[in-house]
Design a protein around this motif. Structure first.
Motif, PDB file in Angstrom:
ATOM      1  N   LYS A   7       0.864  -1.179   0.000  1.00 25.62           N
ATOM      2  CA  LYS A   7       0.000   0.000   0.000  1.00 25.62           C
ATOM      3  C   LYS A   7       0.900   1.229   0.000  1.00 25.62           C
ATOM      4  O   LYS A   7       2.001   1.212   0.564  1.00 25.62           O
ATOM      5  CB  LYS A   7      -0.904   0.007   1.240  1.00 25.62           C
ATOM      6  CG  LYS A   7      -1.922   1.147   1.275  1.00 25.62           C
ATOM      7  CD  LYS A   7      -2.876   0.994   2.446  1.00 25.62           C
ATOM      8  CE  LYS A   7      -3.954   2.086   2.412  1.00 25.62           C
ATOM      9  NZ  LYS A   7      -4.925   1.915   3.523  1.00 25.62           N
ATOM     10  N   LEU A  32      -3.644   5.649  -0.149  1.00 25.06           N
ATOM     11  CA  LEU A  32      -4.346   6.624   0.674  1.00 25.06           C
ATOM     12  C   LEU A  32      -3.841   7.996   0.261  1.00 25.06           C
ATOM     13  O   LEU A  32      -2.644   8.273   0.333  1.00 25.06           O
ATOM     14  CB  LEU A  32      -4.048   6.379   2.160  1.00 25.06           C
ATOM     15  CG  LEU A  32      -4.562   7.433   3.146  1.00 25.06           C
ATOM     16  CD1 LEU A  32      -6.088   7.461   3.171  1.00 25.06           C
ATOM     17  CD2 LEU A  32      -4.004   7.173   4.553  1.00 25.06           C
ATOM     18  N   ASN A  59     -12.610  15.766   3.990  1.00 26.08           N
ATOM     19  CA  ASN A  59     -11.863  15.028   2.957  1.00 26.08           C
ATOM     20  C   ASN A  59     -12.150  15.541   1.545  1.00 26.08           C
ATOM     21  O   ASN A  59     -11.683  14.968   0.563  1.00 26.08           O
ATOM     22  CB  ASN A  59     -12.216  13.534   3.010  1.00 26.08           C
ATOM     23  CG  ASN A  59     -11.731  12.862   4.274  1.00 26.08           C
ATOM     24  OD1 ASN A  59     -10.943  13.423   5.031  1.00 26.08           O
ATOM     25  ND2 ASN A  59     -12.210  11.654   4.523  1.00 26.08           N
ATOM     26  N   GLU A  87      -8.185   5.474  -1.602  1.00 25.84           N
ATOM     27  CA  GLU A  87      -8.894   6.053  -0.466  1.00 25.84           C
ATOM     28  C   GLU A  87      -8.468   7.511  -0.292  1.00 25.84           C
ATOM     29  O   GLU A  87      -7.395   7.905  -0.758  1.00 25.84           O
ATOM     30  CB  GLU A  87      -8.557   5.311   0.830  1.00 25.84           C
ATOM     31  CG  GLU A  87      -9.008   3.874   0.909  1.00 25.84           C
ATOM     32  CD  GLU A  87      -8.607   3.292   2.262  1.00 25.84           C
ATOM     33  OE1 GLU A  87      -9.359   3.490   3.250  1.00 25.84           O
ATOM     34  OE2 GLU A  87      -7.525   2.681   2.340  1.00 25.84           O
ATOM     35  N   ASP A  94      -5.756  12.079   9.481  1.00 27.99           N
ATOM     36  CA  ASP A  94      -5.338  10.766   8.977  1.00 27.99           C
ATOM     37  C   ASP A  94      -3.836  10.539   8.891  1.00 27.99           C
ATOM     38  O   ASP A  94      -3.403   9.541   8.311  1.00 27.99           O
ATOM     39  CB  ASP A  94      -5.951  10.546   7.582  1.00 27.99           C
ATOM     40  CG  ASP A  94      -7.469  10.561   7.628  1.00 27.99           C
ATOM     41  OD1 ASP A  94      -8.047   9.716   8.330  1.00 27.99           O
ATOM     42  OD2 ASP A  94      -8.073  11.435   6.973  1.00 27.99           O
TER      43      ASP A  94
END
Length: 800
Positions: A7, A32, A59, A87, A94
């Protein structure tokens, strides 16, 4: 330590940040994406009753950027479904999730202070073995590293992706003095294999390699333009394919990149390279500053050096007058010497004729090239250690056909060196040493190994080769070309695998190709384990020889056309039913007959960037080399209920009737040109080695050839009636022409199995016979011949 990337995290969701995440998604790697938190609500958020504390609002910036990927052109994603791998989040909520990522890429604004702030904030949240990189286009990595903890510095480096990341091959990998060698190697090898990148190691200097040399070339072009009074159109006509560069040339490229971005990159050299002898060249001309001040930034603002305006008779492209900064009608470039270059296919020969020719264009081309060669030679040792890094960076980052030093060799090393010195252009010490030492070229080859000059005078070093990248010319030099004719060859890839290579113009399929298909299958069955069908042209195949077909049809040589089609069908059948595994390896444009050859393989290992389709209806005919048969059969095989073949009939009819072209291998699988089990290579240079390995694995697993007597379920007359009803309504609604309807009926006749009661089954040969009969009938139609003529003349289909 064995590293992996399961990832990634991307810090910054701007144009580059979101596109980098998209490219990781293309490789199947989830990401992400984080960005800042909005400070105000939009009207839509207010109407929905949301507050600044809602997650959707917090977001929003990252989410909007990621969602915009679906509408971006050119498409950053191989297929829309890849968006699900991305994402979104924000920097405030985050950062703690960065621990999930194995590689974190910073892609925020090109401002050192902002980058340092973001990197410092991210550092505490990274996993102990995670890699951190910055996508800076030329800022100091050492200064960024200064804000990081000591334990993280060995895992930090620069990774400069070029825009758009999906399409631009170059990735400059830039270590700091503290970057661990194993981290540098890992990022390079991973990016080469999984992201399909061409890796060029660069030194931590302003703008690294490609932008340092490439932007200098643009600034020189602007200077020569003003000195010689060239127009915008003349410069673009000169600095495009005539000089081995893309059609975007100079000003279309600047409009594409954005003038504000271009000025920032140029200014970075001026500010941070005080010892550069050409530093003043990076000062923007006044007209560029004025354009940016007026908001004429290029495509992003709707106007730059060019501006598209809509009028009553369609769109017109206007050109900016650089003296008045007002738009005017475009003018044809007045450089007659360029006309003589159009018939020369070889880029090196074309450039040689231009540079050594006469006229304003030749003079301007030499001035631009001479300054670039001199400048590039002076950078060796500063920005990289050998000339091959510059050549690869400029080829992969700016899409030049040859890099500066490859151009120098193509024009003649000694002759160009003498001309440069005679005209007062300084050369790097290493280049002067080569010349004085009697060298006839920059690059040299010893015992099959390519050597490139280094910064150390008189010393050449081996050019790093990609072990999984075949070079067919080297195979030929090693006497591994087994068979050859003007249109195709058979090569020995080793390990018992042969390769059928097309090499006609645009790799069109003609009699030579068909003959070699037969030869290749026999040779592979007799002396090998498998066969790969691949080539290293710009495109896999533009299809059948349309010019030959048109000539035969105009002369009424129907028996000859019938024989040609039968031979092509026999060739695709031979590939499909070969006694050893056949893996086809499409890349680039794979159209018409090229698509039919691809589908005849027992497996496909495509390049990710494969643009494949059955486009014959644009030429007034239908696929007749097994394309209708095989696409329909694949769609039938994919049905959940094989007793109802209507969905397969409809999908195949629409795909061929609308001449759909997949814009990636991923999309080709969705459409049906590739099967569910077919695969692709993200690195196009690896596709042939990957296909070889796949073919060998199939052979070792106990390959069973395809049976020729298989039965195909069809709808019969009911399918033809359904299609005719749809076509009638489309013609009545003026969506299609009368001839479109005629072609559609003939296509439906093939796919439904002809005049047979249905549902029923027919043989594969029955469908091939229908393909051939329909093809011949349509070749006799005047409007079909008009379509063929239009494609040959304009490259575009005629809807008559």
């Amino acid at each position: 330590m064995k590293r992996h990337v399961r990832k990634v995290a991307v810090l910054g969701s701007g144009v580059m940040g979101s596109a980098i995440a998209a490219h990781f998604a293309n490789a199947g790697i989830p990401s992400l994406v984080l960005d800042i938190v909005p400070r105000t609500l939009t009207d839509a958020e207010k109407a929905a009753g949301l507050t600044l504390q809602d997650k959707a609002v917090r977001n929003r910036i990252a989410a909007d950027a990621v969602n915009a990927l679906l509408k971006a052109k050119p498409a950053p994603l191989l297929a829309a479904g890849r968006l699900a791998l991305i994402e979104v989040g924000n920097f405030e909520d985050d950062l703690s999730r960065l621990g999930e990522a194995d590689w974190i890429v910073e892609v925020v604004k090109e401002d050192l202070g902002i980058k340092q702030k973001v990197l410092a904030a991210a550092a505490p949240h990274l996993a102990a073995d995670a890699v951190l990189s910055s996508n800076t286009s030329g800022l100091s990595l050492a200064q960024m590293a200064s804000v990081l903890p000591d334990g993280l510095k060995p895992r930090f480096l620069g990774t400069h992706f070029f825009n758009p990341p999906r399409y631009m091959k170059l990735l400059e990998v830039v270590p700091t003095a503290e970057t661990a060698p194993d981290v540098l190697d890992f990022v390079g090898e991973f990016s080469r294999a999984r992201l399909g990148k061409g890796i060029v190691p660069a030194k931590d200097t302003p703008n690294f390699i490609a932008n340092r040399v490439g932007v200098h070339a643009v600034m020189v072009t602007l200077q020569v333009m003003r000195e010689m009074g060239l127009t915008v159109e003349e410069v673009d006509a000169l600095t495009g394919p005539a000089m081995g560069r893309p059609k975007t040339a100079t000003f279309r490229l600047a409009d594409l990149v954005g003038l504000d971005t271009f000025l920032h990159v140029a200014g970075n050299v001026y500010q941070n390279a005080p010892d550069d002898e050409s530093r003043d060249m990076f000062v923007a001309p006044e007209f560029l500053e004025q354009m940016v001040a007026k908001g004429l930034l290029g495509r992003k603002s709707g106007a730059g050096f060019y501006k598209k305006v809509k009028g009553p008779s369609g769109s017109t492209v206007l050109t900016l007058d650089l003296d008045t900064l007002e738009y005017r009608e475009g003018k044809k470039a007045s450089l007659p010497e360029l006309d003589a270059l159009k018939s020369i296919d070889d880029p090196a020969e074309r450039l040689k004729k231009l540079v050594f020719g006469r006229g304003r264009g030749a003079e301007a081309a030499w001035k631009m090239l001479a300054a670039s060669l001199s400048y590039a030679s002076l950078r060796i040792g500063e920005i990289c250690d050998d000339v091959s890094a510059v050549d690869r960076a400029v080829r992969w980052g700016f899409n030049w056909t040859m890099g500066p030093f490859e151009i120098w060799d193509a024009l003649g090393f000694r002759a160009i060196a003498e001309r440069l010195q005679a005209e007062g252009y300084p050369l790097g010490e290493w280049a002067t040493a080569l010349y004085c030492g009697g060298a006839d070229s920059l690059y040299a080859r010893e015992n099959g190994t390519l050597l490139a000059p280094t910064a150390k005078p008189g010393v050449r070093a081996p050019v790093t080769a990609d072990a999984r990248a075949y070079d067919f010319e080297i195979l030929r030099q090693g006497k591994r070309e087994i068979r050859h004719n003007p249109g195709a060859s058979l090569l020995d890839l080793g390990h018992g695998v042969f390769c059928l290579e097309f090499h006609s113009k645009m790799n069109v399929i003609g009699q030579d190709t068909i003959s070699m298909i037969m030869t290749a299958c026999k040779e592979a069955e007799t002396n090998g384990q498998a066969l790969v069908v691949a080539n290293q042209g710009e495109n896999f195949s533009a299809g059948a020889n349309l010019m030959l077909l048109l000539m035969e049809a105009q002369e009424g040589n129907w028996d000859e056309i019938d024989a040609i089609v039968r031979q092509f069908q026999a060739a695709t059948n031979r590939l499909e039913q070969c006694g050893v595994p056949v893996v086809t390896v499409p890349h680039g444009l794979t159209l018409g007959g090229g698509c039919e050859v691809t589908m005849a393989g027992n497996a496909v290992r495509a390049a990710a960037e494969t643009y494949i389709g059955l486009v014959e209806v644009g030429a007034g005919v239908v696929p007749a080399g097994g394309g209708c048969l095989r696409l329909y059969a694949r769609n039938v095989a994919a049905l959940p209920d094989p007793s109802d073949v209507y969905p397969a009939f409809r999908k195949t009819f629409e795909t061929i009737g609308m001449a759909k072209v997949a814009t990636s291998a991923d999309e080709a699988r969705d459409i049906g040109f590739l099967r569910a089990q077919d695969t692709w290579s993200m690195n196009g240079d690896h596709r042939i080695a990957d296909a070889r390995d796949l073919a060998l694995a199939m052979a070792r697993a106990g390959f069973e050839p395809v049976r020729p007597d298989r039965a195909i379920p069809v709808m019969g007359k009911a399918g033809l009636a359904l299609a005719d009803s749809v076509l009638f309504n489309m013609q009545e609604g003026r969506y299609i022409s009368e001839h479109d309807r005629k072609i559609g009926r003939e296509l439906a006749r093939v796919l439904s199995g002809g005049d047979v009661p249905g549902p029923t089954t027919v043989s594969a040969q029955h469908l091939l016979d229908l393909e051939r009969e329909v093809f011949l009938r349509l070749c006799g139609e005047r409007k079909s011949l008009e379509r063929m003529q239009a494609i040959l003349k304009t490259g575009k289909p005629l809807r008559n």
